[in-house]
Scaffold this active site. Sequence first.
Site, mmCIF file in Angstrom:
data_model
loop_
_atom_site.group_PDB
_atom_site.id
_atom_site.type_symbol
_atom_site.label_atom_id
_atom_site.label_comp_id
_atom_site.label_asym_id
_atom_site.label_seq_id
_atom_site.Cartn_x
_atom_site.Cartn_y
_atom_site.Cartn_z
ATOM 1 N N GLY A 53 0.924 -1.153 0.151
ATOM 2 C CA GLY A 53 0.118 -0.133 0.261
ATOM 3 C C GLY A 53 1.028 1.515 -0.039
ATOM 4 O O GLY A 53 2.255 1.380 0.170
ATOM 5 N N GLN A 58 3.137 10.472 1.582
ATOM 6 C CA GLN A 58 4.041 9.737 1.242
ATOM 7 C C GLN A 58 4.866 9.708 0.364
ATOM 8 O O GLN A 58 5.708 9.636 -0.536
ATOM 9 C CB GLN A 58 4.716 8.195 1.115
ATOM 10 C CG GLN A 58 3.367 7.150 2.586
ATOM 11 C CD GLN A 58 3.664 5.982 2.152
ATOM 12 O OE1 GLN A 58 2.410 4.934 2.139
ATOM 13 N NE2 GLN A 58 5.146 5.001 2.878
ATOM 14 N N LEU A 100 7.650 1.498 3.021
ATOM 15 C CA LEU A 100 7.879 1.922 2.319
ATOM 16 C C LEU A 100 8.754 3.511 2.019
ATOM 17 O O LEU A 100 9.932 3.748 1.743
ATOM 18 C CB LEU A 100 7.325 2.389 0.453
ATOM 19 C CG LEU A 100 7.137 1.105 0.230
ATOM 20 C CD1 LEU A 100 6.056 1.733 -1.347
ATOM 21 C CD2 LEU A 100 7.942 0.220 -0.029
ATOM 22 N N HIS A 140 -1.969 0.119 8.783
ATOM 23 C CA HIS A 140 -1.114 1.221 8.540
ATOM 24 C C HIS A 140 -1.240 2.967 7.368
ATOM 25 O O HIS A 140 -0.314 3.476 7.924
ATOM 26 C CB HIS A 140 0.012 -0.125 8.009
ATOM 27 C CG HIS A 140 1.210 0.955 7.741
ATOM 28 N ND1 HIS A 140 2.568 0.227 8.134
ATOM 29 C CD2 HIS A 140 2.075 1.538 6.681
ATOM 30 C CE1 HIS A 140 3.850 1.034 8.257
ATOM 31 N NE2 HIS A 140 3.370 2.121 6.426
ATOM 32 N N GLU A 141 -1.649 1.934 6.822
ATOM 33 C CA GLU A 141 -1.724 3.174 5.975
ATOM 34 C C GLU A 141 -2.704 4.355 6.380
ATOM 35 O O GLU A 141 -2.367 4.901 6.578
ATOM 36 C CB GLU A 141 -2.972 2.676 4.337
ATOM 37 C CG GLU A 141 -2.385 1.872 3.629
ATOM 38 C CD GLU A 141 -0.164 2.083 3.279
ATOM 39 O OE1 GLU A 141 -0.160 2.913 3.343
ATOM 40 O OE2 GLU A 141 0.640 1.002 3.247
ATOM 41 N N HIS A 144 -0.498 6.444 8.622
ATOM 42 C CA HIS A 144 0.191 8.205 7.938
ATOM 43 C C HIS A 144 -0.564 8.834 7.610
ATOM 44 O O HIS A 144 -0.222 9.582 7.249
ATOM 45 C CB HIS A 144 0.768 7.395 6.353
ATOM 46 C CG HIS A 144 2.124 6.315 6.064
ATOM 47 N ND1 HIS A 144 2.858 7.178 6.313
ATOM 48 C CD2 HIS A 144 1.990 5.243 5.959
ATOM 49 C CE1 HIS A 144 3.124 5.952 5.836
ATOM 50 N NE2 HIS A 144 3.356 4.537 5.526
HETATM 51 ZN ZN ZN Z 1 4.269 3.338 5.224
#
Ligand code: ZN
Length: 175
Positions: A53, A58, A100, A140-141, A144
């Site tokens: 993802g 990001q 990432l 997780h996303e 962010h």
């Molecule tokens: Zn991440």
Amino acid sequence: MSTMAIDVQNLTIRTYPDPCLREKAAEVDPTSDEVQQVAARMIQLMHQANGAGLAAPQVGLSWRLFVTRNPDSEDGGLVWANPVVTPLESPPEPDTEGCLSLPGIEVEMTRPSRVRISAVDPSGTRFEVESGLMARVWQHEMDHLDGVLIIDRMSPMERIKNRRQIKALKKSSAS
Ligand code: ZN
């Protein structure tokens, strides 16, 4: 939303400690051309980096939007705008997570194993899905979009384990 034109093809994955990763993102209109172009580019970047993802912060955009792989299409992706994640009654589950934006760092994270997500799709329709399989990626996303990274949720042991790599990331951004 900003009216400044975005150079979509030149968007890249930002790494820690880029300040954009720390902002609380704002809602977006996923029906807009610009947002759809960005989402398509994010899906491309996610596949190139072999990620599960990728969230808009990001790539330097403080938007409440992320993309994930589409289980039904090898190089496709799903777009989740203005998402809300609700944990469901489920046993918390530990697993190793990477990011990432934090290359070389892995953190053991315990998260609810089943969640419900409500999000807006590119046609502007809000929809709802429940999943165990996707629960970790969604959470997780979601983090962010609130400026939260896996290194914020490390145990003291994990902090020691990853100390050198975190330092190296800070240093490489300073040079
Ligand atoms: Zn991440």
